[in-house]
Design a protein around this motif. Structure first.
Motif, short mmCIF file in Angstrom:
data_model
loop_
_atom_site.label_atom_id
_atom_site.label_comp_id
_atom_site.label_asym_id
_atom_site.label_seq_id
_atom_site.Cartn_x
_atom_site.Cartn_y
_atom_site.Cartn_z
N ASP A 126 -4.71 101.01 -49.60
CA ASP A 126 -5.80 101.77 -49.02
C ASP A 126 -5.59 103.25 -49.29
N TYR A 127 -6.66 104.01 -49.23
CA TYR A 127 -6.59 105.46 -49.27
C TYR A 127 -7.13 106.00 -47.96
N MET A 146 -7.50 110.59 -49.77
CA MET A 146 -8.80 110.77 -50.42
C MET A 146 -9.06 112.25 -50.72
N THR A 191 -15.78 120.56 -41.79
CA THR A 191 -16.45 121.09 -40.59
C THR A 191 -16.21 122.59 -40.42
N LYS A 223 -22.11 122.64 -41.09
CA LYS A 223 -21.24 121.48 -40.84
C LYS A 223 -20.60 121.64 -39.46
N GLU A 275 -19.26 119.79 -35.55
CA GLU A 275 -18.86 118.62 -34.77
C GLU A 275 -18.93 118.94 -33.29
N LYS A 316 -20.79 114.95 -44.44
CA LYS A 316 -19.87 116.07 -44.25
C LYS A 316 -20.40 117.03 -43.20
N ARG A 317 -21.71 117.17 -43.13
CA ARG A 317 -22.31 118.05 -42.13
C ARG A 317 -21.93 117.59 -40.73
N HIS A 318 -21.72 116.28 -40.59
CA HIS A 318 -21.38 115.74 -39.28
C HIS A 318 -19.88 115.51 -39.12
N GLY A 319 -19.09 116.09 -40.03
CA GLY A 319 -17.64 116.08 -39.83
C GLY A 319 -16.95 114.78 -40.18
N ALA A 320 -17.51 114.02 -41.13
CA ALA A 320 -16.89 112.73 -41.46
C ALA A 320 -15.77 112.88 -42.48
N GLU A 321 -14.79 111.99 -42.37
CA GLU A 321 -13.71 111.86 -43.35
C GLU A 321 -14.05 110.68 -44.25
N VAL A 322 -13.40 110.62 -45.41
CA VAL A 322 -13.69 109.52 -46.35
C VAL A 322 -12.44 108.67 -46.54
N ILE A 323 -12.62 107.37 -46.67
CA ILE A 323 -11.50 106.48 -46.98
C ILE A 323 -11.90 105.57 -48.14
N ASP A 324 -10.93 104.86 -48.68
CA ASP A 324 -11.24 103.84 -49.69
C ASP A 324 -10.30 102.65 -49.49
N THR A 325 -10.79 101.47 -49.80
CA THR A 325 -10.00 100.24 -49.69
C THR A 325 -10.14 99.46 -50.99
N TYR A 352 -8.41 97.84 -41.95
CA TYR A 352 -7.71 99.12 -42.13
C TYR A 352 -7.35 99.75 -40.78
N ILE A 410 -11.70 107.50 -35.45
CA ILE A 410 -11.98 108.04 -36.78
C ILE A 410 -13.49 108.02 -36.99
N LYS A 411 -13.97 109.03 -37.67
CA LYS A 411 -15.37 109.09 -38.05
C LYS A 411 -15.35 109.09 -39.57
N TYR A 441 -16.62 107.84 -43.63
CA TYR A 441 -17.58 107.21 -44.53
C TYR A 441 -16.83 106.61 -45.69
N LYS A 462 -18.94 99.71 -53.88
CA LYS A 462 -19.79 98.54 -54.12
C LYS A 462 -19.27 97.35 -53.32
#
Lengths: 465, 465
Positions: A60-61, A66, A369, A397, A399, B81-90, B134, B143-144, B146, B150
């Motif tokens: 996972d990342y 990320m 943010t 941006k 929160e 991003k405007r709402h302060g989200a972090e990004v993950i990947d699996t 995860y 966590i918040k 996105y 696919k």
């Protein structure tokens, strides 16, 4: 057996606890142990032992990883765009048939999908074969494309750890290799498999590669020894000139073509001022079957120690070459479309950067943010939501903590933890006065800003960061 | 049979050609036909009939489609991003066991990988279950995030075509549904399967859904009819108030909880000023099993005709809800982590935008190239390479044609075709004078710029675009 032992151990602890013989420390330790055992045995609801993991060879990342990965991608994409590249995308799986016969000895590493009725599918093994399929399907003969996507291989690459200092590129040409094989006495039918052996020279010493050639692949010892002399060579224009004079190699049509093109390449490298970064290396072979001309790899050099001048190669982070025959394999009329490309090993570069950032104390932000909307008193949830709604609408941006009545200290702490630079504080007085208190997290400076100027003030202050 | 007919047709053409009875036009047409047949029959090299296609249900994205897709992604990511989200990947695949028992009736649509030794794997079916895995694996409770990736489903969604005017959201709550099922007389064991039937109301009329409930699923006709009355209802705060007074529903604990939270949600929507966009809809059920509270969908409305005021729903482009139990399914102790999320159907939004852009005459650029380095005379390849090397080093996005001696007209045409705004032209005279001729493609204006000012001038002119 393990469970039985655990139960016996547990009984012993209970006995000692009942006899008040256990020390307080010991009790705490044993309680923790028991809780852990309980969790392992399935917890309250008697669930079965579920293996909580990602598949072997995958990971996972998280947000921090990320953020690093996005930096790497951004640097690479910027470079591609600077050179006028377009981007394409293809499906993660292809018809199995599309991948068949393209990878030589590596084909065994392809992931197949289960036959659930319908077409037989495989996960893509690289981006080159799907690209060739795409070109043939759409009859495209001219495109400069990049493609960023994951590929899937059933192996477990060992990740080299260490400190890396700089890159260099090594280049060779399949025609020079094939010409070299011919003049060394390798039969045509053994070109590809001997090429596979040469490819292992970055991981194995020559003696082992030689014994694979002779023992497993049935090459004559004399031919192997002749190859051994050539593959030690590396250099620049000087070496190209020398080989163009080589009594045997210069008589071979393929080798001569390859050397001619290599000379032209070095002339271009001179124009770009980067000959010092590139080494013509006769041991470079590349694993895949489909290359037809120039081949190259970007290699990371590792500094041995803080004082050492010696640099050792720790592996390839990018590689590629010319593959003029691949599109033709998909075209019904076999029409050739010459192609040349490079593949960048993002995972490797990423893992190097990850180590480096872990070693440094740089704090990595995982959000962008600009401001936290906070309140100093209770019962201001509605006012916080109204203000953040205004900021969001203006593209800021922002929160807000989700608790109904968060403490101001907790709101400020959240900014410290996540790197949010500004806090917009609303209170009874601010609401009456039509202002918002804007606080700079690092300096603790606080200023009153008229509500209608708040967006502009946040923009001004965060554009300087 | 088709081949036989083709051969007969071919023989007839040959006969007519031999007799000189064919017209020139007809001959050209027939030759083209024959060439096409020949290509279809396998081409020069007697290759087998290779099916040149992507797997069923998948597609490639060419540069133009990718340019559109990047616009969509950019709009969405900006919002996250405007709402302060972090990004993950699996990873794209998970242990098969991870996906088992999470999707109810949809599980049959999961792609499994072939058992090639080692772990049993499946392609991810959505991003929610991997996310829950995860969270459990990393013991994350807050966590918040996105996640853009696919997902893979073995079905063939029919793509609705048409012109779309606006979005609206419909919301419901699983607890309201379950409470409704209870008061309508649905046995507990049938809640999920009857929920699946209600989910079909956006594609099937009530009569068909009712007959599935009664015929296939063995629900009593009376219960079905009671459900039928409820699922017609949709509205806002007024409907929530009405149902809170409903003599049966108000007695049900689950329904009451759900209605209470729905009321709170509508109070927040009022603060954000978007109640007009959201409809509380008792027929909304969502297909998946794992939802435990509020559920919602974003629906596109299609304008019937140019004059029509009537808007009809053409399908969902986003959906989601609360799933408080899913993480607990992965946690060894069953600890619950409340979650709420939304999934955006990028493919659908993308295909709508693609249609709209095709209909408009907007020209879509697929590169960001600022300047083409060109020459007006022959033998200037080296000079072109030197200049472009300078521009690239300064971060300018530049291209050069790869031909040794391209015609100026072809170089200008390339700019027209690809939308490059500027051309930097070097010639013998410019080289002597230490200048470069900068041409604006649209206006054909040409100015001489001193070579050392070129980068600045290009930056100045392209920042205005």
């Amino acid at each position: 057996m393990a469970d039985e032992a655990a139960v016996r151990e547990q009984a012993e602890v209970v006995r000692r606890l009942k006899q008040n013989k256990a020390e307080p420390d010991e009790i705490a330790k044993e309680v923790a142990k028991l809780l852990e055992m309980k969790a392992q045995l399935g917890g309250d609801e008697g669930k079965h032992k579920f293996v909580l993991k990602t598949p072997k060879g995958t990971r996972d990342y998280g947000p921090k990883q990320m953020a690093i990965r996005e930096r790497v991608f951004s640097a690479i994409i910027t470079c591609f765009k600077r050179h006028g590249a377009e981007v394409i995308d293809t499906p993660v799986f292809e018809l199995k048939e599309t991948l068949t016969g393209k990878y030589g000895e590596d084909s065994k590493l392809i992931y197949d999908l289960k036959d659930q009725g319908g077409e037989l599918l495989s996960l893509r093994y690289d981006l080159t074969v799907p690209f060739a399929r795409y070109l043939a399907m759409n009859k495209i003969t001219n495109i400069k494309r990049y493609h960023i996507a994951k590929v899937y291989r059933r192996d477990n690459p060992a990740m080299t750890r260490g400190r890396y200092r700089e890159f260099y590129q090594c280049v060779n040409d399949r025609r020079i290799l094939d010409g070299m094989f011919a003049v060394c006495g390798v039969p045509d039918s053994k070109f590809r498999t001997i090429c596979s052996s040469v490819d292992k020279l970055d991981k194995m010493p020559w003696e082992e590669v030689r014994s694979e050639m002779v023992g497993e692949k049935g090459l004559s010892p004399e031919a192997a020894d002749r190859i051994g002399e050539y593959v030690q060579l590396h250099g620049g224009l000087d070496l190209i000139e020398q080989l163009l004079q080589d009594p045997k190699l210069s008589q071979n049509k393929l080798a001569k073509e390859g050397l001619g093109d290599m000379k032209l390449l070095f002339e271009y490298l001179t124009l770009f001022g980067i000959t010092g970064k590139v080494s013509f290396d006769l041991s470079l072979a590349r694993g895949l079957d489909y290359y037809t001309g120039v081949i190259y790899e970007a290699v990371l050099l590792q500094q041995e120690n803080d004082h050492g001048e010696e640099s050792v190669s720790v592996g390839s982070v990018a590689g590629g070459g010319r593959y003029d025959g691949l599109v033709g394999m998909f075209d019904p009329k076999g029409r050739k479309v010459p192609c040349v490309g490079v593949s960048i090993g993002i995972e490797r570069i990423f893992s190097i950067l990850e180590q480096r950032l872990e070693a440094s104390e740089e704090k990595i932000r995982t959000t962008e943010t600009q401001v936290l909307v906070a309140s100093a008193q209770k019962k201001l949830l509605e006012e916080r939501l109204k203000l953040i709604s205004e900021l969001w609408d203006a593209g800021i941006k922002a929160e807000v903590l989700y608790k109904k009545n968060p403490k101001l200290l907790n709101q400020l702490q959240y900014c410290e933890d996540t790197g949010i630079p500004l806090v917009a504080i609303v209170g009874e007085q601010e609401l009456k006065d039509g202002v918002v208190k804007l606080r700079v997290v690092t300096t603790r400076e606080e200023v009153s800003i008229r509500r209608e100027s708040l967006v502009e003030e946040i923009r001004r202050r965060t554009s300087q960061l």
